[in-house]
Design a protein around this motif. Sequence first.
Motif, mmCIF file in Angstrom:
data_model
loop_
_atom_site.group_PDB
_atom_site.id
_atom_site.type_symbol
_atom_site.label_atom_id
_atom_site.label_comp_id
_atom_site.label_asym_id
_atom_site.label_seq_id
_atom_site.Cartn_x
_atom_site.Cartn_y
_atom_site.Cartn_z
ATOM 1 N N LYS A 126 0.826 -1.216 0.000
ATOM 2 C CA LYS A 126 0.000 0.000 0.000
ATOM 3 C C LYS A 126 0.863 1.269 0.000
ATOM 4 N N PRO A 127 1.662 1.449 -1.051
ATOM 5 C CA PRO A 127 2.591 2.586 -1.082
ATOM 6 C C PRO A 127 1.883 3.921 -1.271
ATOM 7 N N LYS A 128 2.545 4.968 -0.813
ATOM 8 C CA LYS A 128 2.089 6.329 -1.085
ATOM 9 C C LYS A 128 2.669 6.831 -2.407
ATOM 10 N N TYR A 129 3.792 6.220 -2.811
ATOM 11 C CA TYR A 129 4.511 6.667 -4.001
ATOM 12 C C TYR A 129 4.815 5.453 -4.869
ATOM 13 N N LEU A 130 4.531 5.572 -6.158
ATOM 14 C CA LEU A 130 4.796 4.490 -7.101
ATOM 15 C C LEU A 130 5.713 5.012 -8.201
ATOM 16 N N PHE A 131 6.863 4.371 -8.361
ATOM 17 C CA PHE A 131 7.824 4.738 -9.399
ATOM 18 C C PHE A 131 7.892 3.625 -10.438
ATOM 19 N N CYS A 132 7.884 4.015 -11.703
ATOM 20 C CA CYS A 132 7.938 3.049 -12.806
ATOM 21 C C CYS A 132 9.032 3.480 -13.780
ATOM 22 N N ASP A 133 9.988 2.592 -14.015
ATOM 23 C CA ASP A 133 11.077 2.883 -14.948
ATOM 24 C C ASP A 133 10.823 2.140 -16.251
ATOM 25 N N GLU A 134 10.452 2.879 -17.289
ATOM 26 C CA GLU A 134 10.161 2.311 -18.602
ATOM 27 C C GLU A 134 9.262 1.075 -18.488
ATOM 28 N N PRO A 135 8.060 1.215 -17.925
ATOM 29 C CA PRO A 135 7.215 0.035 -17.677
ATOM 30 C C PRO A 135 6.764 -0.682 -18.940
ATOM 31 N N ASN A 136 6.821 -0.012 -20.107
ATOM 32 C CA ASN A 136 6.385 -0.642 -21.358
ATOM 33 C C ASN A 136 7.532 -1.179 -22.194
ATOM 34 N N SER A 137 8.732 -1.138 -21.646
ATOM 35 C CA SER A 137 9.894 -1.608 -22.383
ATOM 36 C C SER A 137 9.738 -3.085 -22.758
ATOM 37 N N GLY A 138 9.902 -3.378 -24.041
ATOM 38 C CA GLY A 138 9.844 -4.759 -24.505
ATOM 39 C C GLY A 138 8.460 -5.312 -24.741
ATOM 40 N N LEU A 139 7.431 -4.487 -24.576
ATOM 41 C CA LEU A 139 6.064 -4.960 -24.741
ATOM 42 C C LEU A 139 5.509 -4.564 -26.107
ATOM 43 N N ASP A 140 4.596 -5.368 -26.627
ATOM 44 C CA ASP A 140 3.925 -5.003 -27.859
ATOM 45 C C ASP A 140 2.943 -3.855 -27.565
ATOM 46 N N PRO A 141 2.544 -3.086 -28.573
ATOM 47 C CA PRO A 141 1.692 -1.903 -28.344
ATOM 48 C C PRO A 141 0.405 -2.203 -27.579
ATOM 49 N N LYS A 142 -0.250 -3.326 -27.888
ATOM 50 C CA LYS A 142 -1.511 -3.652 -27.229
ATOM 51 C C LYS A 142 -1.299 -3.909 -25.737
ATOM 52 N N THR A 143 -0.261 -4.677 -25.415
ATOM 53 C CA THR A 143 0.031 -4.965 -24.008
ATOM 54 C C THR A 143 0.479 -3.706 -23.276
ATOM 55 N N ALA A 144 1.223 -2.839 -23.972
ATOM 56 C CA ALA A 144 1.672 -1.580 -23.363
ATOM 57 C C ALA A 144 0.485 -0.726 -22.945
ATOM 58 N N ILE A 145 -0.571 -0.708 -23.762
ATOM 59 C CA ILE A 145 -1.781 0.052 -23.408
ATOM 60 C C ILE A 145 -2.430 -0.531 -22.162
ATOM 61 N N VAL A 146 -2.457 -1.870 -22.063
ATOM 62 C CA VAL A 146 -3.023 -2.533 -20.877
ATOM 63 C C VAL A 146 -2.260 -2.117 -19.623
ATOM 64 N N ILE A 147 -0.926 -2.093 -19.716
ATOM 65 C CA ILE A 147 -0.099 -1.722 -18.558
ATOM 66 C C ILE A 147 -0.309 -0.248 -18.197
ATOM 67 N N ASP A 148 -0.355 0.619 -19.214
ATOM 68 C CA ASP A 148 -0.622 2.049 -18.961
ATOM 69 C C ASP A 148 -1.947 2.232 -18.228
ATOM 70 N N ASN A 149 -2.978 1.581 -18.728
ATOM 71 C CA ASN A 149 -4.304 1.718 -18.123
ATOM 72 C C ASN A 149 -4.313 1.201 -16.690
ATOM 73 N N LEU A 150 -3.611 0.098 -16.463
ATOM 74 C CA LEU A 150 -3.552 -0.480 -15.116
ATOM 75 C C LEU A 150 -2.860 0.478 -14.150
ATOM 76 N N ILE A 151 -1.751 1.066 -14.579
ATOM 77 C CA ILE A 151 -1.028 2.021 -13.720
ATOM 78 C C ILE A 151 -1.908 3.230 -13.404
ATOM 79 N N GLN A 152 -2.610 3.735 -14.409
ATOM 80 C CA GLN A 152 -3.472 4.893 -14.161
ATOM 81 C C GLN A 152 -4.634 4.538 -13.237
#
Length: 255
Positions: free
Chosen positions: A155-181
């Motif tokens: 249950k963090p107060k701060y979430l840091f992501c370093d290139e979270p979409n690195s190596g992912l296909d565009p469709k999966t990258a959108i899923v990860i972006d949406n999940l983070i948001q």
Amino acid sequence: MIEVKDLHKSFGDSHILKGISTTFEKGKTNLIIGQSGSGKTVFLKCLLGLFEYEQGSIAYEGRIFSKLSHEQKRDIRAEIGMVFQGSALFDSMTIAENVRFPLQMFTKQSKSEMDDRVNFVLKRVNLDNAHNKLPSEASGGMQKRVAIARAIVNKPKYLFCDEPNSGLDPKTAIVIDNLIQEITDEYNITTVINTHDMNSVMEIGEKIVFLKDGLKAWEGSNETIFKTDNETVTDFVYSSELFKKVRKMYIEENL
């Protein structure tokens, strides 16, 4: 909120960060962008407390990190979740064991309490039945979701992501972006994302800090980035014909 004032960082004679000041807002996806060598990674590591800096300050909810005791710094680190570029999962641990690891490090919860929390976050990232898999048995997208589950398990107060979409296909990258948001919104976390992915900028860039040569060259949102006449930013963002067309369409629609 994280407040950065006049941050300077050097390595020998190389002056990497040259007086950056900005804020990263609570409950928003805050993105750091810029060309390779602009200082993004060094900036992120300073925010995480991995690098000491020569001048300036970083304050977490008013707590200036450099002025804290060892115990107080440890308390802040316990409030941080981190999604690494390559997911950084432990190969010899199952997915459930990977997610449980921060709870074992930073809490005194019972095994049943840990299990309940692990089950909850794995369900939240749509990995209900993956507990006993090893990372090698998971796809790249699954590994990113495991990394996100591990980052939020405490249950963090701060979430840091370093290139979270690195190596992912565009469709999966959108899923990860949406999940983070979604997670940022749900838990009102201060999320900071270091990225090269312009799709991420356009989709979830509620606050964008653009670095060039160790300086903050621009800041704004994914809406105002369309309107800026800052040539440094436009040369970077609209380096592809696709984004040039997107910008032209946006301007025409808003005339």
